[in-house]
Design an enzyme around this catalytic site. Sequence first.
Site, PDB file in Angstrom:
ATOM      1  N   HIS A   1       0.824  -1.202   0.000  1.00 42.47           N
ATOM      2  CA  HIS A   1       0.000   0.000   0.000  1.00 42.47           C
ATOM      3  C   HIS A   1       0.863   1.259   0.000  1.00 42.47           C
ATOM      4  O   HIS A   1       0.576   2.234  -0.706  1.00 42.47           O
ATOM      5  CB  HIS A   1      -0.919  -0.021   1.220  1.00 42.47           C
ATOM      6  CG  HIS A   1      -1.618   1.273   1.469  1.00 42.47           C
ATOM      7  ND1 HIS A   1      -1.193   2.179   2.418  1.00 42.47           N
ATOM      8  CD2 HIS A   1      -2.700   1.843   0.870  1.00 42.47           C
ATOM      9  CE1 HIS A   1      -1.983   3.233   2.408  1.00 42.47           C
ATOM     10  NE2 HIS A   1      -2.907   3.062   1.486  1.00 42.47           N
TER      11      HIS A   1
ATOM     12  N   GLU B   1       2.172   1.955  -3.378  1.00 42.38           N
ATOM     13  CA  GLU B   1       1.130   2.554  -4.228  1.00 42.38           C
ATOM     14  C   GLU B   1       1.167   4.071  -4.128  1.00 42.38           C
ATOM     15  O   GLU B   1       1.071   4.782  -5.132  1.00 42.38           O
ATOM     16  CB  GLU B   1      -0.237   2.012  -3.793  1.00 42.38           C
ATOM     17  CG  GLU B   1      -1.411   2.646  -4.491  1.00 42.38           C
ATOM     18  CD  GLU B   1      -2.686   2.576  -3.669  1.00 42.38           C
ATOM     19  OE1 GLU B   1      -3.366   3.614  -3.545  1.00 42.38           O
ATOM     20  OE2 GLU B   1      -2.994   1.481  -3.140  1.00 42.38           O
ATOM     21  N   HIS B   2       1.330   4.592  -2.912  1.00 42.99           N
ATOM     22  CA  HIS B   2       1.444   6.040  -2.725  1.00 42.99           C
ATOM     23  C   HIS B   2       2.683   6.594  -3.429  1.00 42.99           C
ATOM     24  O   HIS B   2       2.629   7.629  -4.090  1.00 42.99           O
ATOM     25  CB  HIS B   2       1.548   6.377  -1.234  1.00 42.99           C
ATOM     26  CG  HIS B   2       0.252   6.376  -0.504  1.00 42.99           C
ATOM     27  ND1 HIS B   2      -0.179   7.429   0.259  1.00 42.99           N
ATOM     28  CD2 HIS B   2      -0.736   5.447  -0.417  1.00 42.99           C
ATOM     29  CE1 HIS B   2      -1.361   7.158   0.797  1.00 42.99           C
ATOM     30  NE2 HIS B   2      -1.710   5.940   0.405  1.00 42.99           N
TER      31      HIS B   2
ATOM     32  N   GLU C   1      -3.736   8.335   7.450  1.00 51.08           N
ATOM     33  CA  GLU C   1      -4.705   7.451   6.805  1.00 51.08           C
ATOM     34  C   GLU C   1      -5.056   6.291   7.731  1.00 51.08           C
ATOM     35  O   GLU C   1      -6.214   5.870   7.824  1.00 51.08           O
ATOM     36  CB  GLU C   1      -4.146   6.936   5.476  1.00 51.08           C
ATOM     37  CG  GLU C   1      -5.112   6.072   4.690  1.00 51.08           C
ATOM     38  CD  GLU C   1      -4.540   5.550   3.373  1.00 51.08           C
ATOM     39  OE1 GLU C   1      -5.290   4.864   2.661  1.00 51.08           O
ATOM     40  OE2 GLU C   1      -3.358   5.821   3.075  1.00 51.08           O
TER      41      GLU C   1
END
Length: 423
Positions: free
Chosen positions: A48, A51-52, A129
């Site tokens: 994840h 992905e950023h 997040e």
Amino acid sequence: MKAFEKTTLPNGLRVVTAPMSHAKSVACFLMLAAGSRYETRDTNGIAHFAEHMFFKGTENRPTARQIAGEIDAIGGEFNAFTSKEYTGYYVKCAAEHRDTALDVLIDMIRHSKFDAEEIEREKGVIVEEMNMYYDTPRDYVDGVYDELLYGDQPLGWDIIGTKETVRAAKRETFLDYLDRWYRAPRMVAGVSGALGEGLLERLQELLGDVQNGATGNPPPVEWSQDAPRVKLHTKQSDQAHIRVGVHSYPLIHPDRYALQLLATVLGGGMSSRLFTEVRERRGLAYYIYGQQQGYTDTGTLFAQSGVDIQRIDDAVRTVVSEFGRIASEPIEPDELEKARNFAKGRLVLSLEDPKGMILFGLRNEVLEGELREPDDVIAGLDAVTIEDIQRVAQDIVREDRLNFALIGPFDDPDRFQKLLAFG
């Protein structure tokens, strides 16, 4: 006519295309058979986090602003998503800008800098997040439930990782992960809509030298259960979020369509059994739904709801009772037809735009290694009988296999353990 065509480049990278004659736009995807399940405990969250980082700058486009500016300049939209077994990146735009979309998208995935300063800066974004995720019980109950089902193995860990693993990530952490999994045999390019000319030649130019070679596979999931189980996350709130579920079948299974319709009868739509009984008749919840969640080697059938904390015992008993009823009694013929039409209708609606169409094809190709045509799915749903659904229900919906996860102002698991009985 087939909806999809598949081509394999010389390096083993697959290309899935779905021409749509009515479309004026094009959806360009790269999807990887790699997600959080492919991590170790020390690198949990890196899929994840990566992905950023793909959006933060490449050698050709050094800043996030330049990347976003090129997509804005063609009126496109771009984004990404990480799941436990796959990761996807896409740009959707007007058809005449296809080559720009592909160039930006593939440049991001293949040539991101993973600048050490950007990584440190983004750690704060990821932690916030994470805080948002933990503060949103409707989302976080998913993590509580998965930990209950799978324990300390990758399917039981949160996709977003932990604050400790995110803060410990270094540039080498990303590069090691990508070098291991981001290889041609695990990568599928997908393009749908108004494809235009010379697409395969362009993709060969951009992706033909992606590294080939075997990557291995993550360890298979392990689980065993012989009694109902409860996991609570105590949090002061005015509403409790609950999941009740059982282990079920993996994605590729002879009874996949019967299981899909079983989940639909139980909790698909506003006339399903759970919605009717829990919300409409008893007023115990605002939202409630049931679904089947499949992975390559396992799956789970569950119901989730946000319920009144003053009447939570009644809510849990009602949900558990509906699980028991669907296992003990054949469904009615009209329920089967309604569920069948519901599932077919939702499929058709999801395929109307290029993004939905190519997502359907890519998920099948990436997770199952084969393309399923929409007509194949409709034929599979049409073949399901009442007897099929009852056989599947009796196989998986068993009292000793019940799992109950909760987020709310409760701290006594025994209270709920007593409610996990079909009666």
